[in-house]
Each structure stands twice: as C-alpha cells, then as structure tokens.
Scaffold this motif. Structure first.
Motif, PDB file in Angstrom:
ATOM      1  N   ARG A 232       0.861  -1.183   0.000  1.00 17.81           N
ATOM      2  CA  ARG A 232       0.000   0.000   0.000  1.00 17.81           C
ATOM      3  C   ARG A 232       0.894   1.228   0.000  1.00 17.81           C
ATOM      4  NH1 ARG A 232      -2.017  -3.429   3.886  1.00 17.81           N
ATOM      5  NH2 ARG A 232      -4.060  -4.370   3.444  1.00 17.81           N
ATOM      6  N   GLY A 233       0.430   2.295  -0.651  1.00 12.26           N
ATOM      7  CA  GLY A 233       1.196   3.531  -0.683  1.00 12.26           C
ATOM      8  C   GLY A 233       1.797   3.804  -2.044  1.00 12.26           C
ATOM      9  N   GLU A 234       2.841   4.667  -2.053  1.00 12.00           N
ATOM     10  CA  GLU A 234       3.473   5.100  -3.305  1.00 12.00           C
ATOM     11  C   GLU A 234       4.948   5.368  -3.055  1.00 12.00           C
ATOM     12  OE1 GLU A 234       1.801   7.995  -6.662  1.00 12.00           O
ATOM     13  OE2 GLU A 234       2.757   9.123  -5.028  1.00 12.00           O
ATOM     14  N   VAL A 235       5.779   5.034  -4.045  1.00  6.17           N
ATOM     15  CA  VAL A 235       7.230   5.217  -3.975  1.00  6.17           C
ATOM     16  C   VAL A 235       7.687   5.908  -5.254  1.00  6.17           C
ATOM     17  CG1 VAL A 235       9.469   4.068  -3.805  1.00  6.17           C
ATOM     18  CG2 VAL A 235       7.533   3.205  -2.496  1.00  6.17           C
ATOM     19  N   LYS A 236       8.559   6.924  -5.113  1.00  8.39           N
ATOM     20  CA  LYS A 236       9.103   7.660  -6.259  1.00  8.39           C
ATOM     21  C   LYS A 236      10.523   7.185  -6.552  1.00  8.39           C
ATOM     22  CE  LYS A 236      10.448  11.865  -5.635  1.00  8.39           C
ATOM     23  NZ  LYS A 236      10.450  13.317  -5.375  1.00  8.39           N
ATOM     24  N   LEU A 237      10.807   6.935  -7.839  1.00  4.44           N
ATOM     25  CA  LEU A 237      12.124   6.497  -8.284  1.00  4.44           C
ATOM     26  C   LEU A 237      12.859   7.668  -8.921  1.00  4.44           C
ATOM     27  CD1 LEU A 237      11.328   3.021  -9.901  1.00  4.44           C
ATOM     28  CD2 LEU A 237      12.008   3.515  -7.555  1.00  4.44           C
ATOM     29  N   LEU A 299      18.761  14.962  -8.523  1.00  4.59           N
ATOM     30  CA  LEU A 299      18.193  13.700  -8.936  1.00  4.59           C
ATOM     31  C   LEU A 299      17.080  13.937  -9.949  1.00  4.59           C
ATOM     32  CD1 LEU A 299      17.952  11.840  -5.492  1.00  4.59           C
ATOM     33  CD2 LEU A 299      19.654  11.498  -7.272  1.00  4.59           C
ATOM     34  N   ILE A 300      17.062  13.132 -10.973  1.00  5.50           N
ATOM     35  CA  ILE A 300      16.045  13.234 -12.018  1.00  5.50           C
ATOM     36  C   ILE A 300      14.961  12.207 -11.721  1.00  5.50           C
ATOM     37  CG2 ILE A 300      15.584  13.003 -14.486  1.00  5.50           C
ATOM     38  CD1 ILE A 300      18.475  13.868 -14.972  1.00  5.50           C
ATOM     39  N   ASP A 301      13.741  12.684 -11.567  1.00  3.21           N
ATOM     40  CA  ASP A 301      12.620  11.791 -11.275  1.00  3.21           C
ATOM     41  C   ASP A 301      12.295  10.960 -12.511  1.00  3.21           C
ATOM     42  OD1 ASP A 301      12.561  12.946  -8.795  1.00  3.21           O
ATOM     43  OD2 ASP A 301      10.946  14.354  -9.307  1.00  3.21           O
ATOM     44  N   VAL A 302      12.163   9.650 -12.297  1.00  2.00           N
ATOM     45  CA  VAL A 302      11.865   8.722 -13.398  1.00  2.00           C
ATOM     46  C   VAL A 302      10.386   8.399 -13.427  1.00  2.00           C
ATOM     47  CG1 VAL A 302      12.374   6.459 -14.378  1.00  2.00           C
ATOM     48  CG2 VAL A 302      14.194   7.781 -13.281  1.00  2.00           C
ATOM     49  N   CYS A 303       9.841   7.896 -12.319  1.00  2.00           N
ATOM     50  CA  CYS A 303       8.432   7.519 -12.275  1.00  2.00           C
ATOM     51  C   CYS A 303       8.027   7.290 -10.819  1.00  2.00           C
ATOM     52  CB  CYS A 303       8.162   6.268 -13.105  1.00  2.00           C
ATOM     53  SG  CYS A 303       9.005   4.807 -12.481  1.00  2.00           S
TER      54      CYS A 303
END
Length: 593
Positions: A232-237, A299-303
């Motif tokens: 559950r939840g969300e993670v940023k790469l 850092l460059i956000d991917v997804c």
C-alpha cells in the motif's frame, strides 16, 4: 551513581513475576518496545501494556534449540538481544521427516537442548536480529505445527507470549499481516500459479514493514540485499546520471557524460586524463576562492510506483549488484521485503520459470519509464532497454528450439539406432524391467488358459479315435532328413521306397490296445535292426535303441488323452528290486545299446 540503561530497566521489569509488575514501571518502557519491534508499532498503548505485564522473559544459551520443526506450537517469541538462525528440513514425505526427527533427537543433548551438529536440522535459511518475531506461524495456522527449527547463535534474551495472551492481544495484528502476505502471493501474476506449499513458504519469507513519508527505501549505489514489493502507498524512483559513469566504468555512457561536462565548463581539454582534470579543478578553486560554489547534484525523477509494483527487480533480473535508482516514499507506505537468500532458495532453485516470466515483461516496464526528459538526461536507460531485449531474444530462441524439436524430431542414423554412442547395451527384457513384467503377465495368462482347457477336457474326455486321424499320413510321417537319407541309401525296385515301407509299418503301430502296441514296437525295432545289418555303412553311426515299456495299468496316475506325459529314468535297481518289480521298466533280452 549512573542511571541504568533502558534495556537494563526493561530486563529488570519483565524478569519479575507478572503479579509484581507495576503499571508505573511499565509505562516509561512503551516507546522503547514500539521502536524495538515492528509488531508493537501497530498496537495500541493499552494492548501493549497488557502484553508487557503478562509476557514471560527467558534467557537462552548459545547453540540452544528454541523451536524444533514438526512440534506443536503454543507460543511465539520476540527477540530482544542476540541472534538466532532458521533451518528448514525439506522432507519428501512424512515417513522421511519422522526418520529425520529421530536423528535430530540423537544430535540434541538433554542439557537445555544444546545442538551439537546443525547439519541435522536441515538447510540454513536466514538469521534474525534483535526486534524480530518468530514462531507466530504455528499460532496462525490450523494444524499448529512448527515449520522450521530455530537455534541461538549467541546468548539471547527474548519475550515469550503464550496462546492466551496472543489471542486477546496481538492475534488480530499477526493474523491480518499473514493474511495480507498470503493474499499478495496468491493474487500476484508471477506467484499465482505456484503450488500451495511454495506459496506458504514465500508468505513466511516476506517481512512486512511500514514506512513514513520521505523515508528512503533504497539508495542508488548501495548493494542489492532484498526485493521490495509495495503493498500500500506510493514510492518515487529517481536517478543520478553522473553516478552511472562511476558505478560502471566500462559503460559507454561514461564517455558521453565526461564530454558533456567538459563542454559545460569550457576549461578542460578533451584529451587530458582524469587525474589532470581533478588537479586543474583544485587549482582553479584555490585561484578563485570567492567563486560561487557548485550546486549539488540533482536527482532526475523517473516515475512513481504503486501497489503490486516491485523495487529492485531490474537490478536482480539484469544481474546488477547495486541499485540503479533511489526509491523514496511519497506517503505512508506498507512494503513486503524479500531477502536475497530467500530469492535464491525459492526462485533460483525451486521456480526458475518464474524468473523467465519476469524477464519477459521487464522490457515493457523499462520502456514505459523512458519519457522525453529521461531519454535526454539519463542515457543509461537505453542501455538497460537493450540488455533486456537481449535476454528476451535468448528466451525466445530457447523456446523456439524446443517447439521445433517437438514438431520435427531429428532422424537418427541407422548405426545410432542399433548401437548407442555411449554407455553399454541394456537388455530391455531383463528381470525387473517393464517389458519383463509384461511378458511374465502374458505367460501367466497363457498358463491359466491351459489349465482351464485341461479342466474342461477332464469334464468331457475324448476317445483315442478322435485324437488321432488314421487317414492323415502326416501324423506318422518320418522327419525329412531321415526320408532323404533312406531314399538315397536303399532304393526299391518295385517303385515303393524304403521310407514309405517303414512309414507304413509305423502307421500300423497306431492302435488302442496296449499289448498290441508292445508287439508292433518289437516288430518295428527288429525290422530296423535287420535293415541296419552288418553290411550297412550306417551301422557304425546309427544304432537302434530299445524303447522302455510302461505298464499303464500299474501306474498310480492314469494319463489323460491330449495331455503331455513326462517319463523320467529310474535309478539303477538291484537284482532283488528287479525280481520284485518284474519286467516293468527293464529292457528286453535282445536290447543292444
């Protein structure tokens, strides 16, 4: 006097009997317990207070066996200090597991279950550190059987929670956690087709953790020690392109990154080595102390990843040893952690086809993450995409070769069919083989058929006239080699060959009377002996052997028409025996050997 540590206070309180533990002593220890174990984080303060007040405290020695696989469980443990190891014995059936359990008992001493040889406990799985819980699976499952053996690596302190305390306090939390893990395994597209045995083992291997906002789950450049599944939840790469060149020196993206950096600065020469570049940068910094500092790397956000997504799958499937990206939680997130030792035990050794299935979908996942911004600033993503395509090509080639081999099997040479290129020749009809058993079964069937026919013949006997056709010359015909030999040696002038003459004599012997048959046999033997007279060249090689006469009336068991009769020679009899038996079984006087 120095104040004792918090752990010393905890040990002092829980070492007392349950009736002597005061509420004002337990209240300051609640935050320590919530930080110590993941289990206590989700418990309310009043429930945690009840657990601390009524739990038991035990101390275990090194190499002491805490849980034995196969026993019934009535409690579970929370490790406060020290380390424990988990061992699982993979038995093929219950009989073999029972035999191994007897071996376990022989390798465990009576002194507090101290184990001498850990190899008898089975395969090593993992090691648990302070704060971990173990033994709760036996309380959650219906059979209440321990699924693994646990032994102390160091002197350990632990809390013991029995079934009654578990039922009224932490049962709902542990049951909900195990249910979430089992549901995730059963509904996942990669693990849904596993056998129930391995599904349960995977659910036991997963560890549930709850992370707060802005918590770093994995950092780029750190070694890959586990896989993370988002429940559950969300993670940023996010990715740092400059770290890729240092992480993979042989990568072609390093040269491109260096050239872009040189073009941006405009002060470094393109052909200068790295050491000279660094030294020049240091000199320029000293020459211009008031120069504005360089901004830190961005850092460059991917997804962003949501539930049922995996973090670390790209690194594991493409065989990278370190994380290629940084994973940070954007909200409160619940994750399931799978240690790499469990990956090797359950995936690599037990379910290798699942790895191929995950690699087939990896190309599409990487391609979806490559946006215009990512393609412009992170050239390393193209390298990941090309590497995943290579793995898919290898998988497709192996599958195509298997299908072609099934549809069009290669024709072997005749020599290969007769003699195999390796190994000895094996008799496929040897005793113990399938073909030998089939032959034996067919032979038994034929014997039963013969016995049935014999039984029917006894019920309905036939006469001798029905058994022998006197008009059929083939019934009394001599062998062909004797016919040719007789016709060549003794031609007859009247047109009747000697063979026909002897054959007619044999035809005349077929009678039903016993006395008449004896007389006819004597007559035939005399004729053949006269025919092989002193002047015949056949006498040296062929002799007439007198046949033994058997009195059918004197036999105990009468022969039945149509059934074979085997006559065995008797031992040599004395004169008294011959006089008592008469002439039965004795050759006549003119018998010549």
């Amino acid at each position: 006097m120095s104040r004792p540590s918090v752990y010393a206070q905890v040990v002092e309180v829980i070492s007392k009997p349950t009736s002597e533990r005061k509420d004002f002593e337990i209240a300051p220890l609640l935050p320590w317990f919530k930080k110590k174990s993941e289990l206590f984080k989700d418990l309310k303060s009043d429930i945690l207070h009840d657990v601390i007040k009524h739990c038991s405290f035990v101390k275990n020695r090194q190499n002491q066996l805490i849980i034995r696989q196969g026993d019934k469980g009535e409690c579970f443990f929370i490790l406060l200090s020290g380390r424990v190891s988990i061992y699982i014995f993979y038995a093929k059936n219950m009989d073999s597991s029972e035999n191994e359990s007897t071996e376990h008992e022989s390798d465990v001493t009576d002194d507090e279950y101290i184990v001498r040889d850990r190899r008898k406990l089975g395969t090593y799985v993992t090691t648990l550190n302070p704060g971990a819980t173990f033994g709760e699976v036996a309380l959650v499952s219906e059979d209440c059987v321990r699924t693994a053996s646990i032994i102390c690596d160091d002197p350990c302190d632990m809390i013991v929670i029995d079934r009654d305390l578990y039922t009224r306090s932490v049962k709902s939390v542990l049951a909900q956690e195990f249910e979430d893990k089992a549901k995730f395994v059963s509904t996942n597209q990669f693990f849904g087709g596993w056998p129930p045995k391995y599904k349960k083992q995977l659910a036991m291997a997963l560890e549930k953790h709850t992370l707060t906002y802005d918590s770093v789950l994995a950092k780029q450049g750190q070694p890959v020690n586990a896989l993370y599944f988002i429940l559950r939840g969300e993670v940023k790469l996010s990715m740092d392109p400059q770290l890729h060149s240092s992480m993979f020196p042989s990568s072609p993206t390093k040269v491109r990154a260096e050239r872009k950096k040189e073009d941006a600065n405009g002060t470094q020469t393109k052909g200068a080595p790295i050491s000279r570049k660094l030294s020049r940068a240091v000199l320029q910094k000293k020459a211009n102390p008031h120069k504005k500092k360089v901004e830190p790397r961005k850092l460059i956000d991917v997804c962003c990843l949501g539930p049922n997504e995996c973090i670390g799958d790209i690194e594991v499937l493409l065989e990278y040893e370190t994380f290629l990206q940084t994973a940070k939680c954007t909200q409160k997130t619940e994750i399931l952690t799978l240690d790499m030792r469990h990956w090797d035990r359950l995936f690599v050794k037990r379910q290798p086809k699942t790895i191929e299935k995950m690699r087939q979908g990896l190309e599409l996942r990487i391609q979806c993450r490559i946006t215009d911004v990512v393609e412009k600033h992170i050239p390393f993503m193209k390298q990941l995409l090309s590497k995943s395509k290579q793995y898919n090509i290898i998988i497709e080639n192996t599958e195509n070769s298997k299908t072609l081999s099934k549809m069009n099997p290669t024709k072997k040479d005749d020599a290969v069919d007769i003699v195999p290129p390796w190994g000895p020749l094996i008799d496929q009809y040897a005793p113990g083989t399938v073909f030998h058993r089939i032959r034996a079964r067919e032979h038994r069937r034929k014997l039963r058929q013969l016995r049935d026919e014999h039984r029917k013949s006894l019920e309905h006997p036939t006469s001798a006239d029905e058994l022998i056709d006197f008009n059929d010359d083939s019934a009394v015909r001599l062998p062909k080699h004797l016919q040719r030999l007789i016709s060549k040696r003794h031609p007859q002038p009247n047109g009747i060959s000697r063979t026909e003459e002897i054959q007619n004599d044999v035809h005349g012997l077929i009678v039903t009377s016993t006395d008449a048959s004896h007389a006819n046999l004597d007559d035939l033997e005399n004729k053949i002996q006269n025919w092989l007279g002193p002047g015949s060249r056949l006498r040296d090689k062929n002799r007439v052997a007198r046949l033994r006469r058997i009195d059918l009336e004197a036999m105990e068991r009468k022969p039945v028409p149509g059934v074979r009769v085997f006559v065995k020679p008797r031992r040599a009899q004395s004169a008294s025996d011959q006089s008592r038996d008469g002439s039965i079984g004795t050759p006549p006087d003119d018998y010549s050997d």
